[in-house]
Scaffold this active site. Structure first.
Site, PDB file in Angstrom:
ATOM      1  N   ALA A   1     -28.236  -1.313 105.865  1.00 18.96           N
ATOM      2  CA  ALA A   1     -29.270  -2.341 105.716  1.00 18.96           C
ATOM      3  C   ALA A   1     -30.514  -1.859 104.958  1.00 18.96           C
ATOM      4  CB  ALA A   1     -29.670  -2.855 107.098  1.00 18.96           C
ATOM      5  N   ALA A   2     -30.653  -0.537 104.833  1.00 18.76           N
ATOM      6  CA  ALA A   2     -31.805  -0.036 104.067  1.00 18.76           C
ATOM      7  C   ALA A   2     -31.434   0.209 102.608  1.00 18.76           C
ATOM      8  CB  ALA A   2     -32.309   1.267 104.701  1.00 18.76           C
TER       9      ALA A   2
ATOM     10  N   ARG B   1     -13.532   4.769  92.400  1.00 23.45           N
ATOM     11  CA  ARG B   1     -13.966   4.354  93.746  1.00 23.45           C
ATOM     12  C   ARG B   1     -13.172   5.084  94.830  1.00 23.45           C
ATOM     13  NH1 ARG B   1     -13.553  -0.576  90.891  1.00 23.45           N
ATOM     14  NH2 ARG B   1     -15.596  -1.355  90.256  1.00 23.45           N
TER      15      ARG B   1
ATOM     16  N   ASP C   1     -15.436  -9.108  91.346  1.00 24.54           N
ATOM     17  CA  ASP C   1     -14.515  -9.074  90.202  1.00 24.54           C
ATOM     18  C   ASP C   1     -14.183 -10.499  89.755  1.00 24.54           C
ATOM     19  OD1 ASP C   1     -14.074  -6.111  90.480  1.00 24.54           O
ATOM     20  OD2 ASP C   1     -13.328  -6.784  92.413  1.00 24.54           O
TER      21      ASP C   1
ATOM     22  N   ASN D   1     -17.086   0.965  99.402  1.00 25.26           N
ATOM     23  CA  ASN D   1     -15.897   1.420  98.672  1.00 25.26           C
ATOM     24  C   ASN D   1     -15.254   2.670  99.258  1.00 25.26           C
ATOM     25  OD1 ASN D   1     -15.458  -0.438  96.566  1.00 25.26           O
ATOM     26  ND2 ASN D   1     -17.333   0.286  95.553  1.00 25.26           N
TER      27      ASN D   1
ATOM     28  N   ARG E   1     -20.422   5.188  94.418  1.00 29.91           N
ATOM     29  CA  ARG E   1     -19.964   6.213  93.460  1.00 29.91           C
ATOM     30  C   ARG E   1     -21.016   6.432  92.381  1.00 29.91           C
ATOM     31  NH1 ARG E   1     -15.731   3.740  88.964  1.00 29.91           N
ATOM     32  NH2 ARG E   1     -16.412   1.582  89.130  1.00 29.91           N
TER      33      ARG E   1
ATOM     34  N   HIS F   1      -9.736  -3.420  94.629  1.00 26.85           N
ATOM     35  CA  HIS F   1     -11.043  -3.421  93.948  1.00 26.85           C
ATOM     36  C   HIS F   1     -11.208  -2.036  93.316  1.00 26.85           C
ATOM     37  CE1 HIS F   1     -15.206  -3.974  92.966  1.00 26.85           C
ATOM     38  NE2 HIS F   1     -15.579  -2.972  93.733  1.00 26.85           N
TER      39      HIS F   1
HETATM   40  N1  LIG Z   1     -16.683  -4.253  96.854  1.00 26.15           N
HETATM   41  C1  LIG Z   1     -17.565  -4.347  95.865  1.00 26.15           C
HETATM   42  O1  LIG Z   1     -17.423  -5.192  94.971  1.00 26.15           O
HETATM   43  C2  LIG Z   1     -18.787  -3.448  95.803  1.00 26.15           C
HETATM   44  C3  LIG Z   1     -19.778  -3.726  94.868  1.00 26.15           C
HETATM   45  C4  LIG Z   1     -20.893  -2.890  94.804  1.00 26.15           C
HETATM   46  C5  LIG Z   1     -21.000  -1.800  95.653  1.00 26.15           C
HETATM   47  N2  LIG Z   1     -20.022  -1.562  96.553  1.00 26.15           N
HETATM   48  C6  LIG Z   1     -20.115  -0.445  97.494  1.00 26.15           C
HETATM   49  O2  LIG Z   1     -21.047  -0.792  98.536  1.00 26.15           O
HETATM   50  C7  LIG Z   1     -21.551   0.398  99.129  1.00 26.15           C
HETATM   51  C8  LIG Z   1     -23.064   0.336  99.280  1.00 26.15           C
HETATM   52  O3  LIG Z   1     -23.673   0.285  98.006  1.00 26.15           O
HETATM   53  P1  LIG Z   1     -25.274   0.295  97.872  1.00 26.15           P
HETATM   54  O4  LIG Z   1     -25.555   0.174  96.416  1.00 26.15           O
HETATM   55  O5  LIG Z   1     -25.899  -0.650  98.810  1.00 26.15           O
HETATM   56  O6  LIG Z   1     -25.562   1.802  98.316  1.00 26.15           O
HETATM   57  P2  LIG Z   1     -26.947   2.421  98.830  1.00 26.15           P
HETATM   58  O7  LIG Z   1     -26.769   3.894  98.774  1.00 26.15           O
HETATM   59  O8  LIG Z   1     -28.105   1.804  98.131  1.00 26.15           O
HETATM   60  O9  LIG Z   1     -26.997   1.949 100.338  1.00 26.15           O
HETATM   61  C9  LIG Z   1     -26.054   2.358 101.266  1.00 26.15           C
HETATM   62  C10 LIG Z   1     -26.738   2.427 102.610  1.00 26.15           C
HETATM   63  O10 LIG Z   1     -25.738   2.724 103.575  1.00 26.15           O
HETATM   64  C11 LIG Z   1     -26.323   3.590 104.520  1.00 26.15           C
HETATM   65  N3  LIG Z   1     -25.293   4.261 105.294  1.00 26.15           N
HETATM   66  C12 LIG Z   1     -24.596   5.384 104.991  1.00 26.15           C
HETATM   67  N4  LIG Z   1     -23.784   5.708 106.009  1.00 26.15           N
HETATM   68  C13 LIG Z   1     -23.959   4.770 106.960  1.00 26.15           C
HETATM   69  C14 LIG Z   1     -23.420   4.561 108.241  1.00 26.15           C
HETATM   70  N5  LIG Z   1     -22.531   5.398 108.769  1.00 26.15           N
HETATM   71  N6  LIG Z   1     -23.833   3.494 108.957  1.00 26.15           N
HETATM   72  C15 LIG Z   1     -24.748   2.639 108.462  1.00 26.15           C
HETATM   73  N7  LIG Z   1     -25.313   2.795 107.252  1.00 26.15           N
HETATM   74  C16 LIG Z   1     -24.924   3.847 106.507  1.00 26.15           C
HETATM   75  C17 LIG Z   1     -27.185   4.529 103.664  1.00 26.15           C
HETATM   76  O11 LIG Z   1     -28.140   5.221 104.455  1.00 26.15           O
HETATM   77  C18 LIG Z   1     -27.797   3.532 102.696  1.00 26.15           C
HETATM   78  O12 LIG Z   1     -29.006   2.997 103.191  1.00 26.15           O
HETATM   79  C19 LIG Z   1     -21.029   1.540  98.261  1.00 26.15           C
HETATM   80  O13 LIG Z   1     -19.864   2.095  98.847  1.00 26.15           O
HETATM   81  C20 LIG Z   1     -20.669   0.839  96.967  1.00 26.15           C
HETATM   82  O14 LIG Z   1     -19.722   1.565  96.213  1.00 26.15           O
HETATM   83  C21 LIG Z   1     -18.918  -2.368  96.648  1.00 26.15           C
HETATM   84  O1  LIG Z   2     -18.168   0.161  90.643  1.00 20.90           O
HETATM   85  C1  LIG Z   2     -18.672   0.548  91.682  1.00 20.90           C
HETATM   86  O2  LIG Z   2     -18.498   1.679  92.149  1.00 20.90           O
HETATM   87  C2  LIG Z   2     -19.562  -0.403  92.441  1.00 20.90           C
HETATM   88  C3  LIG Z   2     -18.874  -1.681  92.705  1.00 20.90           C
HETATM   89  O3  LIG Z   2     -17.651  -1.500  93.346  1.00 20.90           O
HETATM   90  C4  LIG Z   2     -18.724  -2.537  91.475  1.00 20.90           C
HETATM   91  O4  LIG Z   2     -17.650  -3.055  91.217  1.00 20.90           O
HETATM   92  O5  LIG Z   2     -19.729  -2.729  90.764  1.00 20.90           O
END
Ligand SMILES: NC(=O)c1ccc[n+]([C@@H]2O[C@H](COP(=O)([O-])OP(=O)(O)OC[C@H]3O[C@@H](n4cnc5c(N)ncnc54)[C@H](O)[C@@H]3O)[C@@H](O)[C@H]2O)c1
Ligand SMILES: O=C(O)C[C@H](O)C(=O)O
Length: 332
Positions: A12-13, A98, A159, A131, A92, A187
């Site tokens: 959430a942060a 991923r 996507d 991811n 990543r 994904h």
């Molecule tokens: N599926 C998709 O299409 C998609 C798209 C974008 C990003 N993502 C993924 O989403 C995730 C988050 O991305 P982001 O940009 O918000 O990253 P970020 O680093 O900005 O935020 C992630 C947050 O998760 C927290 N965290 C880590 N371990 C934790 C735990 N055990 N419990 C609770 N919180 C925890 C971190 O402290 C951080 O605040 C990544 O794995 C990223 O690859 C997926």
């Molecule tokens: O590509 C990534 O690692 C972040 C996210 O899954 C995306 O598709 O943008």
């Protein structure tokens, strides 16, 4: 006005949560008449930052927010929740795939699956964003055996939105004039973005996208590659992974679970494979689905040519490999 529901956002942060929370708070996902209590989970080190996020939520002055619980304790975070956005995990960096995140992230989803099992409502709808999302969702569900497997899904909506927006821009039509794009599989860079069954409204006519484009070669090659690598392109440009668009996609995904899909339309989400379209069972595979009363059904009967079948096999094989790796990490 309905009774408030508890909604948890993990990570959430972080970046995605920062955009997602605003959508939740203003009613974009659960509806303008559905108050919410936000449960915000992050790790102990991030509690200071999370405090700032809570201040900003207060300052939004939005009437649907009836409470905020900000915590590093999974028991408090998952207690009684009806919807879960599982974002918290490591993103990543440039040059990584991923699935390279598996060793860092999968245990988070094992632990949080166990916590969901203990503390969440049994009807909770769980969307995994972190991811590698498909395999993390599989693990999360495996460790939450008292919650129906159908309640877990992973996000390929970003996507889908990318593919839809790309096609709309190429055809010069608004994005909502393109319908029924499909993302099959993982994904990851093996996903298969498929517009074979998609349509585009051009002026007053609705045409198959393949007929409107008149460039099969492009749709089978460069288009597929562009969508497969869009996440990496964003990382290369921003030096951080997509967040605003990821948050929007997470909102779209949960909104469709909550409010259902439109008649005649489908959306893509990764759900537990039942073997449809020859995909191996028991991997979280992105299929076209239709949703009613918060229950999804895989759209059946779409014709797949040999090209499409070969693409589905590549991405399914990758998911089977990821599953084996994830299980061995969790068992050690
Ligand atoms: N599926 C998709 O299409 C998609 C798209 C974008 C990003 N993502 C993924 O989403 C995730 C988050 O991305 P982001 O940009 O918000 O990253 P970020 O680093 O900005 O935020 C992630 C947050 O998760 C927290 N965290 C880590 N371990 C934790 C735990 N055990 N419990 C609770 N919180 C925890 C971190 O402290 C951080 O605040 C990544 O794995 C990223 O690859 C997926
Ligand atoms: O590509 C990534 O690692 C972040 C996210 O899954 C995306 O598709 O943008």
């Amino acid at each position: 006005m309905a009774e408030p529901i508890k909604v948890v956002v993990t990570g959430a942060a972080g970046q995605i949560a920062y955009s997602l929370i605003y959508q939740l708070a203003k009613g974009d996902v659960f509806g303008a008449n559905q108050p919410i209590i936000l449960h915000l989970l992050d790790i102990p080190n991030m509690m200071g930052t999370l405090e700032g996020v809570v201040m900003e939520i207060e300052d939004l002055a939005l009437p649907l927010v009836r409470g905020v619980v900000a915590t590093a304790d999974p028991a408090a975070a998952f207690n009684g929740v009806e919807a879960a956005f599982m974002v918290g995990s490591m993103p990543r960096r440039q040059g990584m795939e991923r699935k390279d995140l598996l060793s860092a992230n999968v245990k988070i989803f094992k632990d949080q699956g166990e916590a969901l099992d203990k503390y969440a409502k049994k009807t909770v709808k769980v969307l995994v964003v972190g991811n590698p999302a498909n395999t993390n969702a599989l693990i999360c569900s495996k460790y939450a055996p008292s919650i129906p497997k159908e309640n877990f899904s992973a996000m390929t909506r970003l996507d889908q939105n990318r593919a839809q927006a790309h096609v709309a821009a190429k055809l010069g039509v608004p994005v909502d004039h393109v319908k029924n794009v499909i993302i099959w599989g993982n994904h990851s860079s093996t996903q298969f973005p498929d517009v074979k069954h998609a349509t585009a409204q051009i002026n007053s006519a609705t045409l198959p996208v393949y007929d409107a484009y008149k460039d099969t070669e492009y749709l089978k090659n460069d288009f597929v590659k562009t969508i497969q690598t869009r996440g990496a392109a964003v990382i290369a440009a921003r030096k951080m992974s997509s967040a605003m668009s990821a948050a929007k996609a997470a909102g779209d995904h949960m909104k469709d679970i909550w409010q259902g899909t439109k008649p005649g339309e489908w959306v893509s989400m990764a759900v537990l494979s039942d073997g449809s379209y020859g995909v191996p069972k028991d991997v979280m595979f992105s299929f076209p689905v239709q949703i009613q009363n918060k229950e999804w059904k895989i759209v059946q009967g779409l014709e797949l040519d040999d090209f499409s079948k070969s693409k589905l096999k590549i991405t399914a094989d990758e998911l089977v490999e990821e599953k084996e790796e994830a299980l061995s990490i969790c068992n050690n």
